[in-house]
Design a protein around this motif. Structure first.
Motif, PDB file in Angstrom:
ATOM      1  N   GLY A   1       0.736  -1.183  -0.158  1.00  0.00           N
ATOM      2  CA  GLY A   1      -0.095  -0.155  -0.086  1.00  0.00           C
ATOM      3  C   GLY A   1       0.766   1.212   0.051  1.00  0.00           C
ATOM      4  O   GLY A   1       0.139   2.422  -0.004  1.00  0.00           O
ATOM      5  N   GLY A   2       2.320   1.261   0.124  1.00  0.00           N
ATOM      6  CA  GLY A   2       3.117   2.488   0.219  1.00  0.00           C
ATOM      7  C   GLY A   2       3.811   2.332  -1.368  1.00  0.00           C
ATOM      8  O   GLY A   2       3.415   1.806  -2.396  1.00  0.00           O
TER       9      GLY A   2
ATOM     10  N   THR B   1      -9.636   2.307  -7.921  1.00  0.00           N
ATOM     11  CA  THR B   1      -8.575   1.364  -7.723  1.00  0.00           C
ATOM     12  C   THR B   1      -8.328   0.945  -6.187  1.00  0.00           C
ATOM     13  O   THR B   1      -8.576   1.867  -5.213  1.00  0.00           O
ATOM     14  CB  THR B   1      -7.083   2.299  -8.287  1.00  0.00           C
ATOM     15  OG1 THR B   1      -7.361   2.745  -9.451  1.00  0.00           O
ATOM     16  CG2 THR B   1      -6.051   1.170  -8.061  1.00  0.00           C
ATOM     17  N   THR B   2      -7.933  -0.296  -6.238  1.00  0.00           N
ATOM     18  CA  THR B   2      -7.864  -1.123  -4.725  1.00  0.00           C
ATOM     19  C   THR B   2      -6.882  -0.012  -3.741  1.00  0.00           C
ATOM     20  O   THR B   2      -5.753   0.503  -3.990  1.00  0.00           O
ATOM     21  CB  THR B   2      -7.240  -2.203  -4.876  1.00  0.00           C
ATOM     22  OG1 THR B   2      -7.947  -3.249  -5.708  1.00  0.00           O
ATOM     23  CG2 THR B   2      -6.922  -2.990  -3.480  1.00  0.00           C
ATOM     24  N   GLY B   3      -7.580   0.259  -2.888  1.00  0.00           N
ATOM     25  CA  GLY B   3      -6.726   1.218  -1.379  1.00  0.00           C
ATOM     26  C   GLY B   3      -6.765   2.465  -1.739  1.00  0.00           C
ATOM     27  O   GLY B   3      -6.008   3.395  -1.086  1.00  0.00           O
ATOM     28  N   THR B   4      -7.508   3.268  -2.904  1.00  0.00           N
ATOM     29  CA  THR B   4      -7.415   4.435  -2.904  1.00  0.00           C
ATOM     30  C   THR B   4      -8.782   5.116  -3.110  1.00  0.00           C
ATOM     31  O   THR B   4      -9.798   4.389  -2.745  1.00  0.00           O
ATOM     32  CB  THR B   4      -6.786   4.749  -4.643  1.00  0.00           C
ATOM     33  OG1 THR B   4      -7.850   4.284  -5.376  1.00  0.00           O
ATOM     34  CG2 THR B   4      -5.599   4.300  -4.863  1.00  0.00           C
TER      35      THR B   4
ATOM     36  N   THR C   1       2.352  -1.330  -6.162  1.00  0.00           N
ATOM     37  CA  THR C   1       1.990   0.108  -5.257  1.00  0.00           C
ATOM     38  C   THR C   1       1.141   1.058  -5.727  1.00  0.00           C
ATOM     39  O   THR C   1       0.681   0.738  -7.031  1.00  0.00           O
ATOM     40  CB  THR C   1       3.643   0.506  -5.297  1.00  0.00           C
ATOM     41  OG1 THR C   1       4.031   0.752  -6.822  1.00  0.00           O
ATOM     42  CG2 THR C   1       4.669  -0.363  -4.802  1.00  0.00           C
ATOM     43  N   ALA C   2       1.215   2.067  -5.389  1.00  0.00           N
ATOM     44  CA  ALA C   2       0.331   3.052  -5.867  1.00  0.00           C
ATOM     45  C   ALA C   2       0.792   3.621  -7.184  1.00  0.00           C
ATOM     46  O   ALA C   2      -0.096   4.046  -7.939  1.00  0.00           O
ATOM     47  CB  ALA C   2       0.203   4.261  -4.813  1.00  0.00           C
TER      48      ALA C   2
ATOM     49  N   GLY D   1      -5.963   6.797 -15.328  1.00  0.00           N
ATOM     50  CA  GLY D   1      -4.410   6.510 -15.318  1.00  0.00           C
ATOM     51  C   GLY D   1      -3.785   6.359 -14.193  1.00  0.00           C
ATOM     52  O   GLY D   1      -2.766   6.777 -13.482  1.00  0.00           O
ATOM     53  N   ASN D   2      -4.102   4.796 -13.647  1.00  0.00           N
ATOM     54  CA  ASN D   2      -3.602   4.449 -12.509  1.00  0.00           C
ATOM     55  C   ASN D   2      -2.503   3.563 -12.503  1.00  0.00           C
ATOM     56  O   ASN D   2      -1.915   3.686 -13.414  1.00  0.00           O
ATOM     57  CB  ASN D   2      -4.929   3.554 -11.737  1.00  0.00           C
ATOM     58  CG  ASN D   2      -5.259   2.575 -12.595  1.00  0.00           C
ATOM     59  OD1 ASN D   2      -4.661   2.116 -13.589  1.00  0.00           O
ATOM     60  ND2 ASN D   2      -6.590   1.861 -12.484  1.00  0.00           N
TER      61      ASN D   2
END
Length: 310
Positions: A106-107, A232-235, A128-129, A161-162
């Protein structure tokens, strides 16, 4: 002889030769190549996910087992980082007990690169992000399986644009005569740094990468239409009205009017009725679930490359 240890934190860690070898090996495994070859026999892979995952976690777990390796799975609450141990100390310990660490933290990449220092343990970025490198490798393997090669393919990417878009831009641009057309909502495009890196690859390899923030004047003749989920996952998105910007970028059957032979790809999970309509995702043009299976074959190829047995 001791095996060399390599890590995959970004696609920038791969030479062009490495990239093509991993993609080709993934496609070979997908076509029924030697799967249970024991290439990871005696190797132990840690599977560490602080965030949710269905495909990537299962792909690396199943892939390691199929190659003769063993796995240890860690959830977000399992390690002593939750009680104050530094991630640096955690990495120093894990590197003395594991051969491979597949991590979704997640970082950013700095933590992963810290764990990879010393080359005792191969570290694989499971997202990652900023970038999702193993997703792009699976995507290119799926394209190879479908079309026989990546060179010369024309791909339309529609949506945010992930990290998936970033990884696709940074890899597809390294194949000759490819074209990637990115259509992203205003304010949700690929970062300038990623575009600059992709354009550098494209200039060197004779590829084309372009981005616009509308759906007007689309070219025709694409081989692939690609999208990802809008969330997007985690955002999260700071603008509570973000959906208004995304609605024009929904993938519908209309996109096939100019590209009737195109296949549809999606990194999943999908939300029917949001980024794509059900008729496309579940229709005959969709290879999204074969693409998901390609993640396992690509994961196997990545682990073989990391342990220098590819």
């Amino acid at each position: 002889m001791e095996r060399r240890s390599r890590s995959l934190i970004s696609t920038d860690d791969l030479t062009d030769e490495d990239l093509r070898a991993i993609v080709g090996r993934g496609a070979e495994l997908a076509s029924g190549g030697l799967v249970n070859n024991g290439s990871l026999t005696g190797q132990v892979a840690g599977i560490y996910f602080r965030m949710t995952s269905t495909r990537t976690r299962t792909a690396f777990s199943s892939g390691a087992l199929r190659l003769g390796g063993q796995i240890i799975a860690y959830g977000p609450g399992d390690l002593q980082t939750n009680t104050g141990e530094t991630t640096e100390d955690t990495g120093r310990v894990l590197s003395r007990m594991l051969d491979i660490l597949v991590a979704r933290t997640g970082g950013g990449c700095a933590e992963l690169r810290g764990w990879a220092e010393g080359n005792r343990m191969s570290v694989i970025n499971a997202m990652t992000a900023a970038e999702h490198p193993t997703q792009a490798l699976a995507d290119l393997a799926a394209m190879t399986t479908r079309f026989g090669q990546v060179a010369g393919l024309r791909v339309l990417y529609v949506g945010e644009g992930n990290n998936t878009a970033a990884a696709l831009a940074l890899t597809l641009s390294r194949y000759r005569n490819t074209e990637l057309v990115l259509r992203t909502p205003p304010g949700y495009g690929v970062t300038g740094d990623v575009l600059a890196r992709a354009e550098t690859h494209a200039l060197r390899c004779g590829a084309i990468v372009t981005e616009r923030h509308d759906m007007d004047d689309l070219p025709s003749g694409f081989d692939v239409v690609y999208t990802t989920r809008w969330r997007t996952t985690g955002t999260s998105k700071p603008d509570p009205r973000w959906r208004e910007a995304f609605v024009p970028f929904q993938v519908t059957a209309d996109l096939w009017q100019g590209s009737p032979k195109a296949v549809f790809m999606h990194d999943l999970p999908a939300h029917r009725g949001e980024e794509v309509i059900a008729e496309v995702l579940d229709g005959p043009e969709s290879i999204a679930f074969a693409q998901a299976e390609a993640k396992m074959h690509s994961a196997m190829a990545v682990m073989e490359w990391c342990r220098d047995v590819l």
